[in-house]
Design a protein around this motif. Structure first.
Motif, PDB file in Angstrom:
ATOM      1  N   GLU A 503       0.836  -1.198   0.000  1.00  0.00           N
ATOM      2  CA  GLU A 503       0.000   0.000   0.000  1.00  0.00           C
ATOM      3  C   GLU A 503       0.874   1.252   0.000  1.00  0.00           C
ATOM      4  O   GLU A 503       2.104   1.168   0.028  1.00  0.00           O
ATOM      5  N   GLN A 504       0.255   2.422  -0.027  1.00  0.00           N
ATOM      6  CA  GLN A 504       1.003   3.666  -0.201  1.00  0.00           C
ATOM      7  C   GLN A 504       0.825   4.612   0.984  1.00  0.00           C
ATOM      8  O   GLN A 504      -0.159   4.517   1.733  1.00  0.00           O
ATOM      9  N   SER A 505       1.791   5.530   1.099  1.00  0.00           N
ATOM     10  CA  SER A 505       1.777   6.508   2.191  1.00  0.00           C
ATOM     11  C   SER A 505       1.914   7.925   1.647  1.00  0.00           C
ATOM     12  O   SER A 505       2.545   8.136   0.592  1.00  0.00           O
ATOM     13  N   ILE A 506       1.342   8.876   2.370  1.00  0.00           N
ATOM     14  CA  ILE A 506       1.497  10.306   2.063  1.00  0.00           C
ATOM     15  C   ILE A 506       2.039  10.994   3.311  1.00  0.00           C
ATOM     16  O   ILE A 506       1.506  10.810   4.410  1.00  0.00           O
ATOM     17  N   LEU A 507       3.094  11.801   3.122  1.00  0.00           N
ATOM     18  CA  LEU A 507       3.697  12.547   4.227  1.00  0.00           C
ATOM     19  C   LEU A 507       3.677  14.026   3.895  1.00  0.00           C
ATOM     20  O   LEU A 507       4.078  14.429   2.797  1.00  0.00           O
ATOM     21  N   LEU A 508       3.244  14.834   4.856  1.00  0.00           N
ATOM     22  CA  LEU A 508       3.123  16.283   4.651  1.00  0.00           C
ATOM     23  C   LEU A 508       4.115  17.041   5.515  1.00  0.00           C
ATOM     24  O   LEU A 508       4.199  16.823   6.726  1.00  0.00           O
ATOM     25  N   LEU A 509       4.860  17.949   4.889  1.00  0.00           N
ATOM     26  CA  LEU A 509       5.668  18.932   5.592  1.00  0.00           C
ATOM     27  C   LEU A 509       5.621  20.199   4.757  1.00  0.00           C
ATOM     28  O   LEU A 509       6.090  20.211   3.615  1.00  0.00           O
ATOM     29  N   ASN A 510       5.078  21.258   5.307  1.00  0.00           N
ATOM     30  CA  ASN A 510       4.827  22.457   4.507  1.00  0.00           C
ATOM     31  C   ASN A 510       6.029  23.402   4.471  1.00  0.00           C
ATOM     32  O   ASN A 510       5.888  24.619   4.571  1.00  0.00           O
ATOM     33  N   ARG A 577      15.269  17.210   3.425  1.00  0.00           N
ATOM     34  CA  ARG A 577      15.808  16.471   4.578  1.00  0.00           C
ATOM     35  C   ARG A 577      14.941  15.257   4.880  1.00  0.00           C
ATOM     36  O   ARG A 577      15.453  14.157   5.177  1.00  0.00           O
ATOM     37  N   ILE A 578      13.627  15.422   4.828  1.00  0.00           N
ATOM     38  CA  ILE A 578      12.718  14.295   5.081  1.00  0.00           C
ATOM     39  C   ILE A 578      12.930  13.213   4.029  1.00  0.00           C
ATOM     40  O   ILE A 578      12.953  12.013   4.341  1.00  0.00           O
ATOM     41  N   GLU A 579      13.087  13.613   2.772  1.00  0.00           N
ATOM     42  CA  GLU A 579      13.313  12.640   1.700  1.00  0.00           C
ATOM     43  C   GLU A 579      14.565  11.814   1.975  1.00  0.00           C
ATOM     44  O   GLU A 579      14.575  10.590   1.801  1.00  0.00           O
ATOM     45  N   GLN A 580      15.636  12.492   2.410  1.00  0.00           N
ATOM     46  CA  GLN A 580      16.883  11.793   2.713  1.00  0.00           C
ATOM     47  C   GLN A 580      16.703  10.829   3.883  1.00  0.00           C
ATOM     48  O   GLN A 580      17.204   9.698   3.867  1.00  0.00           O
ATOM     49  N   GLU A 581      15.965  11.271   4.902  1.00  0.00           N
ATOM     50  CA  GLU A 581      15.726  10.442   6.080  1.00  0.00           C
ATOM     51  C   GLU A 581      14.907   9.202   5.729  1.00  0.00           C
ATOM     52  O   GLU A 581      15.203   8.091   6.180  1.00  0.00           O
ATOM     53  N   ILE A 582      13.870   9.379   4.914  1.00  0.00           N
ATOM     54  CA  ILE A 582      13.029   8.243   4.516  1.00  0.00           C
ATOM     55  C   ILE A 582      13.841   7.252   3.698  1.00  0.00           C
ATOM     56  O   ILE A 582      13.733   6.034   3.878  1.00  0.00           O
ATOM     57  N   PHE A 586      14.092   3.521   4.809  1.00  0.00           N
ATOM     58  CA  PHE A 586      13.428   2.567   3.910  1.00  0.00           C
ATOM     59  C   PHE A 586      14.139   2.574   2.550  1.00  0.00           C
ATOM     60  O   PHE A 586      13.644   3.173   1.583  1.00  0.00           O
ATOM     61  N   PRO A 587      15.290   1.975   2.451  1.00  0.00           N
ATOM     62  CA  PRO A 587      16.064   2.042   1.194  1.00  0.00           C
ATOM     63  C   PRO A 587      15.353   1.402   0.006  1.00  0.00           C
ATOM     64  O   PRO A 587      15.635   1.736  -1.145  1.00  0.00           O
ATOM     65  N   GLU A 588      14.406   0.508   0.293  1.00  0.00           N
ATOM     66  CA  GLU A 588      13.694  -0.150  -0.809  1.00  0.00           C
ATOM     67  C   GLU A 588      12.505   0.662  -1.307  1.00  0.00           C
ATOM     68  O   GLU A 588      11.922   0.367  -2.353  1.00  0.00           O
ATOM     69  N   ALA A 589      12.124   1.715  -0.596  1.00  0.00           N
ATOM     70  CA  ALA A 589      10.919   2.484  -0.945  1.00  0.00           C
ATOM     71  C   ALA A 589      11.168   3.406  -2.142  1.00  0.00           C
ATOM     72  O   ALA A 589      12.245   3.996  -2.275  1.00  0.00           O
ATOM     73  N   ARG A 590      10.169   3.528  -2.964  1.00  0.00           N
ATOM     74  CA  ARG A 590      10.213   4.466  -4.095  1.00  0.00           C
ATOM     75  C   ARG A 590       9.524   5.754  -3.644  1.00  0.00           C
ATOM     76  O   ARG A 590       8.334   5.748  -3.349  1.00  0.00           O
ATOM     77  N   ILE A 591      10.289   6.852  -3.617  1.00  0.00           N
ATOM     78  CA  ILE A 591       9.823   8.096  -2.996  1.00  0.00           C
ATOM     79  C   ILE A 591       9.561   9.151  -4.055  1.00  0.00           C
ATOM     80  O   ILE A 591      10.401   9.385  -4.937  1.00  0.00           O
ATOM     81  N   GLY A 615       0.851   3.321  -9.004  1.00  0.00           N
ATOM     82  CA  GLY A 615       1.651   2.475  -8.136  1.00  0.00           C
ATOM     83  C   GLY A 615       3.137   2.481  -8.409  1.00  0.00           C
ATOM     84  O   GLY A 615       3.863   1.592  -7.942  1.00  0.00           O
ATOM     85  N   GLU A 616       3.633   3.492  -9.137  1.00  0.00           N
ATOM     86  CA  GLU A 616       5.063   3.561  -9.438  1.00  0.00           C
ATOM     87  C   GLU A 616       5.874   4.095  -8.268  1.00  0.00           C
ATOM     88  O   GLU A 616       7.107   4.031  -8.284  1.00  0.00           O
ATOM     89  N   TYR A 617       5.205   4.645  -7.262  1.00  0.00           N
ATOM     90  CA  TYR A 617       5.863   5.135  -6.049  1.00  0.00           C
ATOM     91  C   TYR A 617       5.142   4.576  -4.833  1.00  0.00           C
ATOM     92  O   TYR A 617       3.931   4.320  -4.867  1.00  0.00           O
ATOM     93  N   ASP A 618       5.907   4.420  -3.752  1.00  0.00           N
ATOM     94  CA  ASP A 618       5.330   3.912  -2.506  1.00  0.00           C
ATOM     95  C   ASP A 618       4.984   5.031  -1.532  1.00  0.00           C
ATOM     96  O   ASP A 618       4.024   4.916  -0.770  1.00  0.00           O
ATOM     97  N   ILE A 619       5.798   6.093  -1.544  1.00  0.00           N
ATOM     98  CA  ILE A 619       5.619   7.181  -0.588  1.00  0.00           C
ATOM     99  C   ILE A 619       5.619   8.506  -1.337  1.00  0.00           C
ATOM    100  O   ILE A 619       6.524   8.755  -2.142  1.00  0.00           O
TER     101      ILE A 619
END
Length: 821
Positions: A503-510, A577-582, A586-591, A615-619
């Motif tokens: 399944e997929q996730s959405i993360l918000l940082l404004n 920074r969040i992208e780098q942390e994720i 989760f090195p296998e995740a497509r961001i 479905g080409e990205y996970d997060i």
């Protein structure tokens, strides 16, 4: 028969607000039959009779020739670009937003229709050259030896040079040179080469022998009548050289035809809107709103529904009902990012009847969409706030999705709100304004509760799917437990579980960038933009510090620009920074990162959102552009990284905006058959706004917030007018703000009975005191936005602009705009 003289009342592009007016021009007889309101003309303006473009507001006739009146020099448009209704909107904008007529005209008409007016000079044979002064003789000789028109024009350009202006005027008066104007439209019409059978061939075709390829071309043209050159080559496999030979033999003839630029791609109707099944709540709302549309009176309605309640289905059914009644519709969305999904869905129901208007279109595309709407080829317009000006006729409904969004308010002249313009247009067309949102503005909900608007509510999600399970995470505790990352243990674990389930996730940082500021340990000062009073943001992709206000950037410094210390440290978190942390966790995740650094055009939005949907990205990680109006059924995890800064922004709307943003982004989860979970990370977990947003309890939030607004006298219990001042020197900005305050006090002392309610805050520096190299001060006026108040502000703005001591100061007035910055 008595002669009649035609006079055009013209609004000119060169007028500033202080002397903007209707200017009278005599219309020459040869174009008097073509002059009508809405067409543009070339007219002389000012003491120097500078050639400028204006548009006609009214046409008058007189029995006697008016004295001391300048003539219209040239007709620019053959047909009006704006309708009678749009002219009324232009006048409304001028009166209510304190802009010029032409500023309002430019907002209504696409920029591609604009003209560039260039002045050219030419030497003429004159017998007066012997009467010239030495300087004039030298100028005439120079012009005679010029090898290009550009050299002549550059030599005689007297912009800002009074001495050269006198020389040019003298040469014109003495008949040595003549002046002419070239008008060139900023964006040309798109054309394509067309082919048809020639008249000579049609008359004598029996006696003309054709090759096999030529026969195919003739057969195709017999069937189609005329067709584009490209289509002929594609459908018959012939070459351009063959067509040229056929043209030389007069078998076919070529001509050019207009080809509209495609803004939305091919739209095919695949589904009948009547097949949309509404549940009981939706049906009740649909029936009530449709009854308002059929009442024959202008009306306003608010559709308040929780996220995922199926408001879009109601929109589609209502627009379809308007189509059946022969009426047109406008669908407004707050962000360009929402347009692709909206177009995809609406296009499947209405096909090529849709036009799209927003700022990411090219000038040519926007101009051609405007043409389609004017011609009646498109009867449904989808777009951002400027779409409210679309030249539709007989509007039945205007829908504002996510109506509480601040993006519906223009922050540049004219400073209008799309809702206010929509109300005017509904009044002209006896139409319904339907505002819709899970988090409507407090003002709209207040008016709906008090009967000004009709209120319809959708309290449940479509098919009764549950709202996401929302958890507030205290970020102060994880640090004590040894987690110093930007993701809490709970959110990180939920993302991991989501990845394992496919399944997929959405993360918000404004906040975009890597770190929000860089500071010095020596002098303890952040590295600031030299043009703005704001800290520079570090962007790791290009290793530069950037200003998100004016665009200034610099390489990451090795030492502090203030004290020279090498002890620099970065703080704050941005999307990079969040992208780098994720990626680390989760090195296998497509961001997929979505912010202003990765998305610049409508096509970027479209391609990236489609990729995520497929479905080409996970997060998907992003700023507020991913928070609203999007529908991704496979998203089951939503994370709000941090919104504490927005919660305490100091604006009276900060609680409302934070509540709305959290509610909307949380609502992106669990929209399919799978349940959703959301996490709100914060250092103030007990704040009531976060608690209510987590429960999506808008009604309780409204009750608490409206009581606070009432106690402090904020909208909807008053209007807010910001009068802003900016200058390169801070002293001039202060002097101007204080001078305006004195002028206003003097006006009020002389007109005590005209302004019944007024509270003045300031003048004081803006929250961002310096932007783009200019210091900014402002006054905040709590008022009632009525005619008397607008007359006062308009009068003061004009008086202020006439004072020489304020000539270097910019001033504006903005009613019910953003006061946060």
């Amino acid at each position: 028969m008595q002669a009649r003289f035609t006079v055009a009342q013209v609004a000119v592009s060169a007028a500033s607000y202080s002397f903007d007016n209707e200017f009278s021009y005599l219309v020459p007889d040869e174009i008097s039959s073509l002059i009508r309101p809405g067409v543009r003309v070339l007219v002389p303006f000012g003491k120097a009779n500078k050639r400028v473009i204006g548009f006609v507001l009214r046409v008058l006739t007189f029995g006697e020739r008016p004295e001391k009146i300048k003539p219209v020099l040239r007709l620019v448009d053959e047909q009006p670009l704006v309708s009678e209704e749009q002219l009324k909107i232009i006048s409304y904008l001028r009166e209510n937003t304190f802009c010029t007529y032409y500023d309002a005209f430019r907002s209504v008409v696409p920029a591609g229709y604009g003209y560039i007016c260039r002045t050219h000079y030419a030497l003429v044979n004159s017998k007066n050259e012997g009467d010239l002064s030495e300087e004039e003789t030298a100028a005439a000789e120079y012009i005679r030896n010029c090898t290009s028109q550009r050299d002549v024009d550059e030599y005689l350009d007297f912009t800002g040079d009074k001495k050269k202006k006198a020389l040019v005027m003298s040469l014109i008066d003495k008949g040595v040179i003549e002046e002419s104007q070239e008008l060139r439209r900023k964006t040309a019409d798109s054309e394509q080469k067309m082919i048809r059978l020639s008249d000579d061939f049609l008359q004598a075709r029996a006696g003309i022998s054709l090759t096999a390829k030529q026969t195919l071309v003739v057969k195709l043209l017999d069937e189609c009548g005329c067709i584009s050159e490209k289509e002929v080559c594609y459908m018959t496999s012939c070459t351009l050289s063959l067509l040229k030979r056929m043209g030389d033999k007069n078998i076919i003839s070529f001509f050019k035809a207009e080809a509209l630029r495609n803004a939305i791609g091919e739209q095919k109707i695949r589904t009948d809107p009547e097949t949309i099944i509404l549940n009981d709540e939706q049906q009740q709302a649909y029936d009530g709103i449709l009854a308002l549309c059929d009442s024959g009176k202008p009306a306003g309605a608010l559709l308040h529904g929780v996220t995922g309640s199926g408001k879009t289905s109601v929109f589609i059914r209502l627009i379809n009902a308007m189509q059946k009644r022969g009426r047109t519709s406008v669908m407004l969305v707050p962000e360009i990012s929402l347009t692709p999904q909206m177009l995809k869905k609406f296009g499947s129901y209405f096909g090529e009847r849709i036009a799209v208007i927003h700022s990411s279109l090219s000038p040519g595309q926007r101009m051609d969409e405007y043409k389609r709407i004017m011609r009646g080829e498109a009867t449904i317009v989808i777009g951002t706030r400027s779409a409210v000006f679309s030249p539709l006729k007989d509007i039945g409904i205007i829908i504002m999705d996510e109506e509480g969004e601040q993006t519906y308010k223009s922050e540049q002249s004219p400073r209008y709100h799309a809702r206010d313009v929509a109300i005017q247009r509904c009044g002209f067309n006896n139409a319904v304004l339907l505002m819709a949102s899970a988090t409507p503005s407090l003002e709209s909900y207040y008016y709906a509760k008090n009967g000004r608007f009709s209120l319809f509510e959708l309290d449940h999600r479509y098919n009764d799917s549950p709202l996401p399970d929302v958890r507030i995470v205290d970020m102060s505790s994880p640090k004590e437990d040894g987690n110093d990352g930007v993701l809490s243990f709970e959110l990180a674990q939920s993302i991991r579980d989501t990845l394992e389930k496919g399944e997929q996730s959405i993360l918000l940082l404004n906040r975009r960038g890597f770190n929000t500021y860089v500071s010095c340990s020596g002098c303890r000062k952040p590295i600031q933009c030299p043009n703005c009073s704001i800290a520079l943001t570090y962007h790791i992709k290009n290793n530069r510090l950037m200003c998100h206000c004016c665009g200034y950037s610099m390489p990451f410094p090795e030492t502090c620009p203030e004290c020279g210390s090498s002890k620099l440290y970065s703080s704050g978190v941005g999307t990079q920074r969040i992208e780098q942390e994720i990626a680390r966790i989760f090195p296998e995740a497509r961001i997929l990162r979505m912010d202003a650094d990765t998305v610049s055009t409508r096509y970027d939005y479209e391609e990236k959102f489609l990729s995520f949907e497929n479905g080409e990205y996970d997060i998907m990680l992003g700023t507020q552009m991913i928070a609203k109006g999007l529908n991704f059924p496979n998203v089951t995890c939503v994370g709000v990284i941090s919104l504490d800064k927005a919660l305490f922004a100091g604006d009276f709307r900060s609680y409302e905006r934070t509540f709305s943003l959290i509610t909307q982004v949380v609502g992106r989860g669990g929209r399919g058959k799978k349940p959703g979970t959301a996490f709100i990370q914060t250092f103030v977990p007990d704040h009531y706004v976060l608690d209510l947003a987590s429960r999506q309890d808008y009604k309780e939030f409204y009750e608490q917030e409206i009581a606070l607004r009432h106690a402090l006298i904020y909208p909807p219990f008053c209007d807010i007018c910001v009068v802003g001042f900016s200058a390169v020197l801070e002293s001039k900005a202060i002097l101007a703000s204080e001078g305006f305050s004195d002028m206003m006090n003097d006006y009020l002392s002389k007109n005590q009975d005209s302004i019944k309610f007024l509270r003045v805050l300031g003048p004081a520096p803006c929250a961002l005191e310096r932007v783009g190299g200019r210091y900014r001060y402002r006054m905040i006026l709590k008022c009632k936005n009525n005619n008397n108040f607008r007359i006062m502000i308009s009068t003061l703005l004009k008086e202020f602009s006439k004072k020489s001591e304020f000539k270097d100061v910019r001033i504006y007035a903005d009613i019910n705009g953003d006061i946060g910055l």
